[in-house]
Scaffold this motif. Structure first.
Motif, PDB file in Angstrom:
ATOM      1  N   GLY A  36      -8.603   9.627 -15.782  1.00 57.00           N
ATOM      2  CA  GLY A  36      -9.406  10.150 -14.670  1.00 57.00           C
ATOM      3  C   GLY A  36      -9.564   9.134 -13.555  1.00 57.00           C
ATOM      4  O   GLY A  36      -9.438   9.471 -12.371  1.00 57.00           O
ATOM      5  N   ALA A  37      -9.808   7.881 -13.923  1.00 60.94           N
ATOM      6  CA  ALA A  37      -9.958   6.825 -12.915  1.00 60.94           C
ATOM      7  C   ALA A  37      -8.651   6.605 -12.157  1.00 60.94           C
ATOM      8  O   ALA A  37      -8.660   6.460 -10.927  1.00 60.94           O
ATOM      9  CB  ALA A  37     -10.420   5.523 -13.573  1.00 60.94           C
ATOM     10  N   LEU A  38      -7.539   6.590 -12.861  1.00 66.86           N
ATOM     11  CA  LEU A  38      -6.241   6.429 -12.193  1.00 66.86           C
ATOM     12  C   LEU A  38      -5.955   7.605 -11.266  1.00 66.86           C
ATOM     13  O   LEU A  38      -5.450   7.417 -10.153  1.00 66.86           O
ATOM     14  CB  LEU A  38      -5.121   6.279 -13.231  1.00 66.86           C
ATOM     15  N   ALA A  39      -6.286   8.814 -11.708  1.00 64.24           N
ATOM     16  CA  ALA A  39      -6.075   9.996 -10.862  1.00 64.24           C
ATOM     17  C   ALA A  39      -6.957   9.930  -9.613  1.00 64.24           C
ATOM     18  O   ALA A  39      -6.495  10.259  -8.510  1.00 64.24           O
ATOM     19  CB  ALA A  39      -6.357  11.265 -11.659  1.00 64.24           C
ATOM     20  N   LEU A  40      -8.205   9.497  -9.758  1.00 68.54           N
ATOM     21  CA  LEU A  40      -9.085   9.344  -8.591  1.00 68.54           C
ATOM     22  C   LEU A  40      -8.555   8.292  -7.631  1.00 68.54           C
ATOM     23  O   LEU A  40      -8.594   8.481  -6.410  1.00 68.54           O
ATOM     24  CB  LEU A  40     -10.506   8.996  -9.035  1.00 68.54           C
ATOM     25  N   LEU A  41      -8.058   7.189  -8.159  1.00 66.61           N
ATOM     26  CA  LEU A  41      -7.463   6.165  -7.302  1.00 66.61           C
ATOM     27  C   LEU A  41      -6.236   6.711  -6.573  1.00 66.61           C
ATOM     28  O   LEU A  41      -6.031   6.421  -5.390  1.00 66.61           O
ATOM     29  CB  LEU A  41      -7.081   4.928  -8.121  1.00 66.61           C
ATOM     30  N   ALA A  42      -5.421   7.504  -7.272  1.00 67.00           N
ATOM     31  CA  ALA A  42      -4.246   8.105  -6.631  1.00 67.00           C
ATOM     32  C   ALA A  42      -4.671   9.058  -5.528  1.00 67.00           C
ATOM     33  O   ALA A  42      -4.084   9.046  -4.436  1.00 67.00           O
ATOM     34  CB  ALA A  42      -3.396   8.840  -7.673  1.00 67.00           C
ATOM     35  N   PHE A  43      -5.685   9.854  -5.786  1.00 65.94           N
ATOM     36  CA  PHE A  43      -6.185  10.794  -4.775  1.00 65.94           C
ATOM     37  C   PHE A  43      -6.723  10.036  -3.562  1.00 65.94           C
ATOM     38  O   PHE A  43      -6.421  10.374  -2.422  1.00 65.94           O
ATOM     39  CB  PHE A  43      -7.266  11.697  -5.376  1.00 65.94           C
ATOM     40  N   THR A  57       0.807  -1.214   0.000  1.00 66.24           N
ATOM     41  CA  THR A  57       0.000   0.000   0.000  1.00 66.24           C
ATOM     42  C   THR A  57       0.845   1.271   0.000  1.00 66.24           C
ATOM     43  O   THR A  57       0.395   2.298  -0.494  1.00 66.24           O
ATOM     44  CB  THR A  57      -0.987   0.009   1.179  1.00 66.24           C
ATOM     45  N   SER A  58       2.059   1.205   0.521  1.00 63.49           N
ATOM     46  CA  SER A  58       2.915   2.399   0.502  1.00 63.49           C
ATOM     47  C   SER A  58       3.342   2.762  -0.924  1.00 63.49           C
ATOM     48  O   SER A  58       3.761   3.888  -1.176  1.00 63.49           O
ATOM     49  CB  SER A  58       4.150   2.186   1.379  1.00 63.49           C
ATOM     50  N   TRP A  59       3.236   1.832  -1.859  1.00 61.63           N
ATOM     51  CA  TRP A  59       3.588   2.077  -3.257  1.00 61.63           C
ATOM     52  C   TRP A  59       2.421   2.671  -4.040  1.00 61.63           C
ATOM     53  O   TRP A  59       2.615   3.199  -5.133  1.00 61.63           O
ATOM     54  CB  TRP A  59       3.979   0.768  -3.933  1.00 61.63           C
ATOM     55  N   ARG A  60       1.218   2.566  -3.511  1.00 62.35           N
ATOM     56  CA  ARG A  60       0.027   2.898  -4.297  1.00 62.35           C
ATOM     57  C   ARG A  60       0.040   4.309  -4.857  1.00 62.35           C
ATOM     58  O   ARG A  60      -0.127   4.495  -6.064  1.00 62.35           O
ATOM     59  CB  ARG A  60      -1.239   2.681  -3.469  1.00 62.35           C
ATOM     60  N   THR A  61       0.176   5.291  -4.003  1.00 63.72           N
ATOM     61  CA  THR A  61       0.078   6.666  -4.491  1.00 63.72           C
ATOM     62  C   THR A  61       1.126   6.962  -5.555  1.00 63.72           C
ATOM     63  O   THR A  61       0.773   7.431  -6.644  1.00 63.72           O
ATOM     64  CB  THR A  61       0.142   7.671  -3.326  1.00 63.72           C
ATOM     65  N   PRO A  62       2.417   6.674  -5.314  1.00 63.08           N
ATOM     66  CA  PRO A  62       3.399   7.006  -6.357  1.00 63.08           C
ATOM     67  C   PRO A  62       3.175   6.245  -7.661  1.00 63.08           C
ATOM     68  O   PRO A  62       3.286   6.820  -8.750  1.00 63.08           O
ATOM     69  CB  PRO A  62       4.749   6.646  -5.744  1.00 63.08           C
ATOM     70  N   VAL A  63       2.849   4.966  -7.574  1.00 59.14           N
ATOM     71  CA  VAL A  63       2.641   4.180  -8.798  1.00 59.14           C
ATOM     72  C   VAL A  63       1.402   4.666  -9.539  1.00 59.14           C
ATOM     73  O   VAL A  63       1.413   4.800 -10.769  1.00 59.14           O
ATOM     74  CB  VAL A  63       2.551   2.665  -8.476  1.00 59.14           C
ATOM     75  N   LEU A  64       0.335   4.958  -8.808  1.00 59.83           N
ATOM     76  CA  LEU A  64      -0.883   5.450  -9.450  1.00 59.83           C
ATOM     77  C   LEU A  64      -0.669   6.821 -10.087  1.00 59.83           C
ATOM     78  O   LEU A  64      -1.202   7.091 -11.172  1.00 59.83           O
ATOM     79  CB  LEU A  64      -2.028   5.497  -8.438  1.00 59.83           C
ATOM     80  N   VAL A  65       0.117   7.681  -9.440  1.00 56.08           N
ATOM     81  CA  VAL A  65       0.410   8.990 -10.028  1.00 56.08           C
ATOM     82  C   VAL A  65       1.193   8.814 -11.330  1.00 56.08           C
ATOM     83  O   VAL A  65       0.867   9.434 -12.352  1.00 56.08           O
ATOM     84  CB  VAL A  65       1.167   9.896  -9.032  1.00 56.08           C
ATOM     85  N   VAL A  66       2.209   7.954 -11.321  1.00 53.21           N
ATOM     86  CA  VAL A  66       2.989   7.710 -12.542  1.00 53.21           C
ATOM     87  C   VAL A  66       2.094   7.114 -13.630  1.00 53.21           C
ATOM     88  O   VAL A  66       2.153   7.528 -14.795  1.00 53.21           O
ATOM     89  CB  VAL A  66       4.212   6.806 -12.258  1.00 53.21           C
ATOM     90  N   ALA A  67       1.244   6.161 -13.271  1.00 51.36           N
ATOM     91  CA  ALA A  67       0.340   5.550 -14.247  1.00 51.36           C
ATOM     92  C   ALA A  67      -0.622   6.584 -14.819  1.00 51.36           C
ATOM     93  O   ALA A  67      -0.884   6.603 -16.028  1.00 51.36           O
ATOM     94  CB  ALA A  67      -0.432   4.394 -13.609  1.00 51.36           C
ATOM     95  N   SER A  72      -5.924   7.042  -2.615  1.00 53.47           N
ATOM     96  CA  SER A  72      -4.792   6.405  -1.960  1.00 53.47           C
ATOM     97  C   SER A  72      -4.078   7.397  -1.055  1.00 53.47           C
ATOM     98  O   SER A  72      -3.668   7.063   0.060  1.00 53.47           O
ATOM     99  CB  SER A  72      -3.829   5.847  -3.010  1.00 53.47           C
ATOM    100  N   ARG A  73      -3.927   8.616  -1.536  1.00 48.21           N
ATOM    101  CA  ARG A  73      -3.271   9.660  -0.728  1.00 48.21           C
ATOM    102  C   ARG A  73      -4.095   9.973   0.505  1.00 48.21           C
ATOM    103  O   ARG A  73      -3.550  10.179   1.580  1.00 48.21           O
ATOM    104  CB  ARG A  73      -3.107  10.914  -1.593  1.00 48.21           C
ATOM    105  N   GLN A  74      -5.410   9.966   0.363  1.00 52.01           N
ATOM    106  CA  GLN A  74      -6.284  10.239   1.504  1.00 52.01           C
ATOM    107  C   GLN A  74      -6.214   9.112   2.537  1.00 52.01           C
ATOM    108  O   GLN A  74      -6.328   9.358   3.730  1.00 52.01           O
ATOM    109  CB  GLN A  74      -7.733  10.415   1.031  1.00 52.01           C
ATOM    110  N   ASP A  75      -6.029   7.875   2.060  1.00 52.06           N
ATOM    111  CA  ASP A  75      -5.950   6.719   2.963  1.00 52.06           C
ATOM    112  C   ASP A  75      -4.628   6.656   3.708  1.00 52.06           C
ATOM    113  O   ASP A  75      -4.542   6.059   4.773  1.00 52.06           O
ATOM    114  CB  ASP A  75      -6.145   5.405   2.176  1.00 52.06           C
ATOM    115  N   ALA A  76      -3.585   7.259   3.130  1.00 48.38           N
ATOM    116  CA  ALA A  76      -2.239   7.165   3.707  1.00 48.38           C
ATOM    117  C   ALA A  76      -2.123   7.940   5.015  1.00 48.38           C
ATOM    118  O   ALA A  76      -2.820   8.824   5.330  1.00 48.38           O
ATOM    119  CB  ALA A  76      -1.204   7.667   2.716  1.00 48.38           C
TER     120      ALA A  76
END
Length: 126
Positions: A113-120, A67-77, A122-126
């Protein structure tokens, strides 16, 4: 519950990126005829797309459990997918047909848009 749905969505994107990447890597002719018919065939560029797509897919696969990888990987994706969408929008007139060009660009915009929402999220969950 949100964590579970995020994991499912990330795994789905992982599968999509990996499948497209493998298809481009091993079947560049078929891939070009079906999805990437934007002028003369260039196997090297199709293989480059495949490599990038597989790399994004692997990153997303790792992010499902780490889960610590989620935000950075989702942002790059999201960034990569967004830039890919811009490329498709710029080349609408080069697509096999305008409908195909618009459809592919639309799917890329929605996916970004979906990837950006998932990244957002993920950041909120962190």
């Amino acid at each position: 519950m949100r964590h579970r749905w995020s994991s499912i969505a990330i795994a789905a994107f992982d599968g999509l990126f990996a499948a497209l990447g493998i298809w481009a890597a091993v079947g560049s002719g078929s891939f070009t005829r079906t999805l990437a018919d934007f002028g003369p065939r260039n196997d090297h560029l199709v293989h480059d797309f495949g490599a990038a797509s597989i790399a994004i897919g692997v990153g997303l696969l790792l992010a499902v459990r780490r889960t610590s990888w989620r935000t950075p990987v989702l942002v790059v994706a999201a960034i990569w997918n967004g830039l890919h969408a811009v490329s498709h929008l710029a080349d609408l007139g080069e697509a096999r047909s305008l409908a195909v060009g618009i459809g592919e660009a639309g799917l890329l915009v929605v996916g970004t848009g979906a990837l950006a929402l998932l990244a957002f999220a993920s950041r909120q969950d962190a």
